[in-house]
Design a protein around this motif. Structure first.
Motif, short mmCIF file in Angstrom:
data_model
loop_
_atom_site.label_atom_id
_atom_site.label_comp_id
_atom_site.label_asym_id
_atom_site.label_seq_id
_atom_site.Cartn_x
_atom_site.Cartn_y
_atom_site.Cartn_z
N ARG A 85 -22.79 5.96 -5.80
CA ARG A 85 -23.27 5.85 -7.18
C ARG A 85 -24.78 6.06 -7.29
O ARG A 85 -25.26 6.56 -8.29
CB ARG A 85 -22.90 4.49 -7.76
N HIS A 86 -25.52 5.64 -6.26
CA HIS A 86 -26.98 5.75 -6.33
C HIS A 86 -27.54 5.76 -4.91
O HIS A 86 -27.05 5.06 -4.04
CB HIS A 86 -27.55 4.55 -7.10
N ASP A 103 -19.10 2.48 -4.64
CA ASP A 103 -18.10 1.74 -5.40
C ASP A 103 -17.58 0.60 -4.55
O ASP A 103 -17.42 0.73 -3.35
CB ASP A 103 -16.92 2.66 -5.76
N LEU A 128 -20.66 -3.03 -7.11
CA LEU A 128 -21.14 -2.04 -6.15
C LEU A 128 -21.22 -2.65 -4.75
O LEU A 128 -21.17 -3.86 -4.59
CB LEU A 128 -22.53 -1.52 -6.56
#
Length: 132
Positions: A85-86, A103, A128
Motif C-alpha cells: 500500500r505504501h 495489507d 496494515l
C-alpha cells in the motif's frame, strides 16, 4: 533495480578500526594500562574484519522487479506489488530503514519483527502490516 548495502557505512567502520588500532598501540607503547590497550587492539581487529567484509560483500539486499519486491536478508520470498500500500524510508536511531506497508490479509511466511512495536500497533489499527 537492485539495492545493495552502504559502502559509506563500511568505510566509516574501517576508519574507526584504524583509529582504535592506533589508540591501542599508543596505550601499549606508552606503558599505561596494558589491558585497555589489548582490548582496543582486539576491538580494532573485529571492526576491521567487519568493515572489510562489508566492503567486499556485494550481494543485493532488495530486488525490485515489475511483478514483486524481494528482500534477500530475512524474508527471501517475493512480495507482490498488489499487497503493497505504501513504501517510504524511515530514519530511526541513526539508520535509514525501508518501510513497506502491506495489507493485513497478506501474510508472507517469514516476517520478523524489527523492534518497532509502537508503529506495528498503529498500522494494525489501520488494517496494515509493516515490513522493514
Amino acid at each position: 533495480m537492485i539495492v545493495r548495502t552502504s559502502r559509506k557505512k563500511a568505510v566509516r567502520v574501517v576508519a574507526a578500526g584504524f583509529a582504535a588500532a592506533l589508540a591501542g598501540a599508543y596505550v601499549l607503547y606508552a606503558g599505561h594500562d596494558a589491558v585497555v590497550g589489548v582490548c582496543l587492539v582486539l576491538a580494532a581487529l573485529f571492526a576491521l574484519l567487519y568493515g572489510f567484509g562489508s566492503l567486499a560483500d556485494r550481494r543485493p539486499r532488495l530486488v525490485l522487479t515489475e511483478r514483486d519486491i524481494t528482500e534477500l536478508d530475512t524474508i527471501r520470498e517475493p512480495i507482490e506489488w498488489e499487497a503493497v500500500r505504501h513504501v517510504d524510508d524511515v530514519y530511526y536511531r541513526g539508520q535509514f530503514w525501508v518501510r513497506l506497508l502491506l495489507d493485513r490479509a497478506y501474510k508472507p511466511q517469514r516476517i520478523r519483527s524489527a523492534g518497532f512495536r509502537r508503529f506495528d500497533r498503529i498500522y494494525a489499527s489501520e488494517g496494515l502490516r509493516a515490513v522493514y
